[in-house]
Design a protein around this motif. Structure first.
Motif, mmCIF file in Angstrom:
data_model
loop_
_atom_site.group_PDB
_atom_site.id
_atom_site.type_symbol
_atom_site.label_atom_id
_atom_site.label_comp_id
_atom_site.label_asym_id
_atom_site.label_seq_id
_atom_site.Cartn_x
_atom_site.Cartn_y
_atom_site.Cartn_z
ATOM 1 N N GLU A 64 0.855 -1.195 0.000
ATOM 2 C CA GLU A 64 0.000 0.000 0.000
ATOM 3 C C GLU A 64 0.886 1.238 0.000
ATOM 4 O O GLU A 64 1.766 1.381 0.863
ATOM 5 N N VAL A 65 0.668 2.103 -0.946
ATOM 6 C CA VAL A 65 1.411 3.362 -1.024
ATOM 7 C C VAL A 65 0.464 4.458 -1.500
ATOM 8 O O VAL A 65 -0.174 4.305 -2.555
ATOM 9 N N ASN A 66 0.394 5.538 -0.752
ATOM 10 C CA ASN A 66 -0.404 6.698 -1.174
ATOM 11 C C ASN A 66 -1.830 6.316 -1.566
ATOM 12 O O ASN A 66 -2.372 6.822 -2.548
ATOM 13 N N GLY A 67 -2.400 5.407 -0.811
ATOM 14 C CA GLY A 67 -3.779 5.030 -1.083
ATOM 15 C C GLY A 67 -3.962 4.052 -2.226
ATOM 16 O O GLY A 67 -5.083 3.673 -2.542
ATOM 17 N N LEU A 68 -2.873 3.648 -2.843
ATOM 18 C CA LEU A 68 -2.957 2.635 -3.896
ATOM 19 C C LEU A 68 -2.374 1.319 -3.378
ATOM 20 O O LEU A 68 -1.566 1.303 -2.442
ATOM 21 N N ARG A 69 -2.774 0.251 -4.033
ATOM 22 C CA ARG A 69 -2.232 -1.064 -3.688
ATOM 23 C C ARG A 69 -1.534 -1.626 -4.925
ATOM 24 O O ARG A 69 -2.168 -1.766 -5.982
ATOM 25 N N TYR A 70 -0.231 -1.892 -4.780
ATOM 26 C CA TYR A 70 0.539 -2.447 -5.900
ATOM 27 C C TYR A 70 0.747 -3.950 -5.685
ATOM 28 O O TYR A 70 1.194 -4.373 -4.605
ATOM 29 N N ALA A 71 0.457 -4.728 -6.693
ATOM 30 C CA ALA A 71 0.730 -6.174 -6.667
ATOM 31 C C ALA A 71 2.145 -6.417 -7.180
ATOM 32 O O ALA A 71 2.599 -5.756 -8.111
ATOM 33 N N TYR A 72 2.816 -7.363 -6.531
ATOM 34 C CA TYR A 72 4.178 -7.673 -6.983
ATOM 35 C C TYR A 72 4.562 -9.071 -6.511
ATOM 36 O O TYR A 72 3.895 -9.671 -5.661
ATOM 37 N N ARG A 73 5.619 -9.557 -7.083
ATOM 38 C CA ARG A 73 6.238 -10.795 -6.579
ATOM 39 C C ARG A 73 7.717 -10.530 -6.381
ATOM 40 O O ARG A 73 8.343 -9.843 -7.188
ATOM 41 N N ARG A 74 8.230 -11.107 -5.296
ATOM 42 C CA ARG A 74 9.631 -10.887 -4.938
ATOM 43 C C ARG A 74 10.214 -12.232 -4.566
ATOM 44 O O ARG A 74 9.731 -12.884 -3.639
ATOM 45 N N PHE A 75 11.225 -12.642 -5.293
ATOM 46 C CA PHE A 75 11.787 -13.966 -5.033
ATOM 47 C C PHE A 75 13.246 -13.992 -5.464
ATOM 48 O O PHE A 75 13.708 -13.116 -6.204
ATOM 49 N N GLY A 76 13.942 -15.017 -4.996
ATOM 50 C CA GLY A 76 15.343 -15.167 -5.364
ATOM 51 C C GLY A 76 16.264 -14.763 -4.248
ATOM 52 O O GLY A 76 15.861 -14.174 -3.250
ATOM 53 N N ASN A 77 17.507 -15.073 -4.444
ATOM 54 C CA ASN A 77 18.512 -14.727 -3.456
ATOM 55 C C ASN A 77 19.882 -14.784 -4.100
ATOM 56 O O ASN A 77 20.059 -15.287 -5.203
ATOM 57 N N GLY A 78 20.840 -14.246 -3.398
ATOM 58 C CA GLY A 78 22.188 -14.150 -3.941
ATOM 59 C C GLY A 78 22.745 -12.791 -3.605
ATOM 60 O O GLY A 78 22.070 -11.943 -3.014
ATOM 61 N N SER A 79 23.980 -12.588 -3.997
ATOM 62 C CA SER A 79 24.682 -11.382 -3.566
ATOM 63 C C SER A 79 24.473 -10.199 -4.501
ATOM 64 O O SER A 79 24.888 -9.082 -4.207
ATOM 65 N N GLY A 80 23.836 -10.427 -5.628
ATOM 66 C CA GLY A 80 23.681 -9.346 -6.599
ATOM 67 C C GLY A 80 22.649 -8.326 -6.162
ATOM 68 O O GLY A 80 21.737 -8.639 -5.391
ATOM 69 N N PRO A 81 22.759 -7.089 -6.660
ATOM 70 C CA PRO A 81 21.732 -6.077 -6.379
ATOM 71 C C PRO A 81 20.372 -6.537 -6.883
ATOM 72 O O PRO A 81 20.276 -7.276 -7.870
ATOM 73 N N LEU A 82 19.370 -6.103 -6.185
ATOM 74 C CA LEU A 82 17.993 -6.429 -6.540
ATOM 75 C C LEU A 82 17.681 -6.010 -7.977
ATOM 76 O O LEU A 82 18.137 -4.965 -8.441
ATOM 77 N N LEU A 83 16.911 -6.827 -8.668
ATOM 78 C CA LEU A 83 16.538 -6.545 -10.055
ATOM 79 C C LEU A 83 15.036 -6.313 -10.153
ATOM 80 O O LEU A 83 14.230 -7.202 -9.852
ATOM 81 N N LEU A 84 14.669 -5.109 -10.565
ATOM 82 C CA LEU A 84 13.263 -4.775 -10.805
ATOM 83 C C LEU A 84 12.939 -5.066 -12.262
ATOM 84 O O LEU A 84 13.634 -4.566 -13.159
ATOM 85 N N CYS A 85 11.874 -5.832 -12.498
ATOM 86 C CA CYS A 85 11.484 -6.174 -13.859
ATOM 87 C C CYS A 85 10.229 -5.395 -14.246
ATOM 88 O O CYS A 85 9.204 -5.484 -13.561
ATOM 89 N N LEU A 86 10.314 -4.656 -15.324
ATOM 90 C CA LEU A 86 9.208 -3.809 -15.782
ATOM 91 C C LEU A 86 8.623 -4.395 -17.060
ATOM 92 O O LEU A 86 9.324 -4.609 -18.043
ATOM 93 N N GLN A 87 7.335 -4.580 -17.036
ATOM 94 C CA GLN A 87 6.632 -5.439 -17.983
ATOM 95 C C GLN A 87 6.158 -4.719 -19.246
ATOM 96 O O GLN A 87 6.057 -3.497 -19.275
ATOM 97 N N HIS A 88 5.859 -5.547 -20.236
ATOM 98 C CA HIS A 88 5.424 -5.061 -21.563
ATOM 99 C C HIS A 88 3.951 -4.646 -21.568
ATOM 100 O O HIS A 88 3.203 -4.898 -20.627
ATOM 101 N N PHE A 89 3.567 -4.059 -22.667
ATOM 102 C CA PHE A 89 2.194 -3.642 -22.988
ATOM 103 C C PHE A 89 1.170 -4.696 -22.563
ATOM 104 O O PHE A 89 1.246 -5.837 -23.028
ATOM 105 N N THR A 90 0.285 -4.322 -21.697
ATOM 106 C CA THR A 90 -0.821 -5.162 -21.187
ATOM 107 C C THR A 90 -0.347 -6.373 -20.371
ATOM 108 O O THR A 90 -1.183 -7.128 -19.875
ATOM 109 N N GLY A 91 0.935 -6.548 -20.221
ATOM 110 C CA GLY A 91 1.434 -7.722 -19.510
ATOM 111 C C GLY A 91 1.227 -7.603 -17.995
ATOM 112 O O GLY A 91 1.292 -6.508 -17.432
ATOM 113 N N THR A 92 1.003 -8.732 -17.370
ATOM 114 C CA THR A 92 0.865 -8.790 -15.909
ATOM 115 C C THR A 92 2.048 -9.572 -15.333
ATOM 116 O O THR A 92 2.967 -9.961 -16.055
#
Lengths: 293, 293
Positions: free
Chosen positions: B18-46
Motif C-alpha cells: 500500500e502506497v499513497n492510497g494505492l495497492r501495488y501487486a508484486y512478486r519478490r523472489f530469489g537470493n544471492g549477492s547481486g543487487p535487486l533486479l526490478l522487472c518492468l513489464q510489456h504492454f498489457t502484460g501482468t
C-alpha cells in the motif's frame, strides 16, 4: 606444420608454407579441444598486428593460425586487388595445411575475406566472427581520404603503429588509453617480426575495398545464402567502417548475432579484449545450429 | 516485504504494497549477492507474463521483483496515459519498499519506463537492461493497427496467450516453436494468477506509446545524459518495435552494449532464455563503469 607450445603471438615462431610456388608466412599456436581458428587480418596488417590480448586467450582453448595473405609481411606473391583474389590465397593456404574445416575470425578486410570464403567454399567454415567489417555493397568502407581519417594519417606525429591508436579507437580519454595499451601489446614481440606493409599493399587493398562497395542485383541478397553461425562485432564509433555496415551484415545474414560496443571505434575487439574473448569463446565453443550463444 | 524461498515466478506468492492510497501487486523472489533486479513489464502484460525461464535463472543470483503498475493485474488505480505517469508509480513503489538503488530489466513498454526512471531519478538505477524497446522519438512503436500485427490480433483463433506466439516471435518454424514453449511456460503457474488486462489497459498504454513517439528539440539528445551501464537487447525481426529503435537507443546512450538475436522478434529474450540469462547475468554481475561485459 605442427603446433607449438608457445601459445602467444608474442613468442610463437613464424612459420612458412610453400603452396603453388608461393610462400605463405603464418603463426600457429595454442591448444585445446576447440576447432582450429583462422584469423584474417585488417588492411595492411601483418602477423604483428594481432593483439596478443585477443589471440592468446583464444589460443587457450584451440589452435589459432595467424596468416599473412599474398604479398603481406613475409608472404611472397602480389597483393590481389580484389577480395576474391585474397580469398583464393586463404583457401590455398588452408588446403596446403590440409585443413578441411575451421572457425574464422575476420577483422575488417579479414571479415570481407571470411564472407567471400563462406560463399566460395561454404564447407571450409564452421562458425565465423566478423569484426569491424562490411557487406558487399556497404557504405563508407575505408575511405582514408575523408577528413576524419586523413587528419590522422597525414599527421607526421603519428608514426608507425601510433596512427592505429588514432584511427582504431574513439576520440575519448578512455578509448585512447585503451589504444595506447593496444599499441604497447603489439610491441611486446621483439624478434622475428614482419616487415610493415608499404604503399603498394595499401593501394592494392584499397582497390579491393572499392570493388567490394559495388554490387549488382538485390543489395545484400548474397548474405541470405550464408547460413554459418556468425557473430558480428563492432564499435559504435567506427570511422573506418561505420557501424551501419554491421547492422546490414547481421540483419541479412540469416544466422548472426550482433554485438556492438560503446565508446569504441574500429578496434573494438582490441579495446575490450577480455570481454571480446569471453564472448568469442562462448560463441566458438557452441555446437548449436543457432548463432545465439 | 520480505523475500521468499520460492525462487520462481511459477510459485512465488503475489504480494501487495500500500502506497499513497494505492495497492501495488508484486512478486519478490530469489537470493544471492547481486543487487535487486526490478522487472518492468510489456504492454498489457501482468505478473504472469514474465517467463520463468528468464526470471528464475536471474533470481538464482539476486532478488527479483516483478511489478504490476497502476491499474494492471491486481494493482489498483488508473492506468496512466503517459510514460511519465507510469514511471511515477514505479518510483512510488520502490520508495514504498525502501529500495534506494536497484538494477532494472525493462521489456518493451517496461524499457521505456526504465529510461524515464533513469532520467527522473538517476540514482535509483545502477545498471539496466532494455529489451525490445525504443527511445522517445523512435519510429513504428507498437502500431497494432498495421497489417502485419492486426492480422494476428484480429484472428479469432489466437485466443489468450496464443496471440503472443504470433506477435512476439518470428514467422519461422524455429521461432514459432520457441513461442509455443514460451506460452507453455507462462501456463505453468496454476494458482494466484493475475486477471488479464482488458481494453482499457490497452487504450491507455497505447496513448502513452503515441506520446512517446513525439519529441521536441534534438532527436535522442536526452539519451546522452543517461550514463548508466546499459545492455540493449533486440531481435532482428521485431514487428512490434523494429530493431532500428534499438540501434538509436544504443548509439545515443553513451554507455550501452547492443546485443541482437537472429530469427527472433519482439520476445527475443524469451526465445533464447538461456543465452539471454547468461548475458544478463554477466552484465549485471559487473561492477565496471563500462557497460562492456
Amino acid at each position: 606444420m605442427s603446433s607449438t607450445n608457445a601459445a602467444s603471438n608474442t613468442t610463437a615462431p613464424t612459420q612458412f608454407l610453400e603452396v603453388n610456388g608461393l610462400r605463405y608466412a603464418y603463426r600457429r599456436f595454442g591448444n585445446g579441444s576447440g576447432p582450429l581458428l583462422l584469423c584474417l587480418q585488417h588492411f595492411t596488417g601483418t602477423l604483428d598486428n594481432w593483439d596478443p590480448a585477443v589471440t592468446d586467450p583464444l589460443a587457450s582453448g584451440r589452435e589459432v593460425i595467424l596468416f599473412d595473405n599474398a604479398g603481406i609481411g613475409r608472404s611472397t606473391g602480389d597483393v590481389p586487388t580484389t577480395m576474391a583474389g585474397m580469398t583464393g590465397h586463404a583457401l590455398a593456404f588452408l588446403d596446403g595445411l590440409g585443413i578441411a574445416t575451421c572457425d574464422v575470425l575476420g577483422f575488417s578486410l579479414g571479415g570481407v575475406i571470411a564472407q567471400q570464403m563462406a560463399q566460395d567454399r561454404p564447407s571450409i567454415i564452421r562458425r565465423m566472427i566478423l569484426a569491424g567489417t562490411a557487406p558487399r555493397g556497404g557504405e563508407d568502407i575505408m575511405h582514408l581520404e575523408k577528413p576524419s581519417l586523413a587528419k590522422h594519417l597525414n599527421d607526421p606525429q603519428n608514426r608507425g603503429y601510433g596512427v592505429l591508436q588514432k584511427i582504431f579507437f574513439a576520440p575519448t580519454t578512455t578509448s585512447q588509453a585503451a589504444g595506447e595499451a593496444f599499441i604497447a601489446r603489439l610491441m611486446q614481440r621483439t624478434e622475428d617480426r614482419d616487415p610493415p606493409s608499404g604503399p603498394n599493399v595499401a593501394g592494392a587493398q584499397l582497390a579491393a575495398f572499392r570493388e567490394w562497395e559495388r554490387f549488382t542485383g538485390e543489395r545484400f541478397a548474397y548474405l541470405k545464402s550464408i547460413h554459418h553461425p556468425t557473430l558480428v562485432v563492432q564499435g559504435f564509433h567506427d570511422e573506418m567502417i561505420p557501424v551501419r555496415n554491421s547492422y546490414w551484415l547481421a540483419e541479412n545474414l540469416p544466422n548472426a548475432v550482433l554485438l556492438v560496443y560503446p565508446d569504441a571505434g574500429h578496434g573494438s575487439l582490441f579495446q575490450y579484449p577480455e570481454s571480446f574473448c569471453k564472448h568469442a569463446t562462448a560463441f566458438l565453443s557452441s555446437d548449436s545450429e543457432s548463432a545465439a550463444f
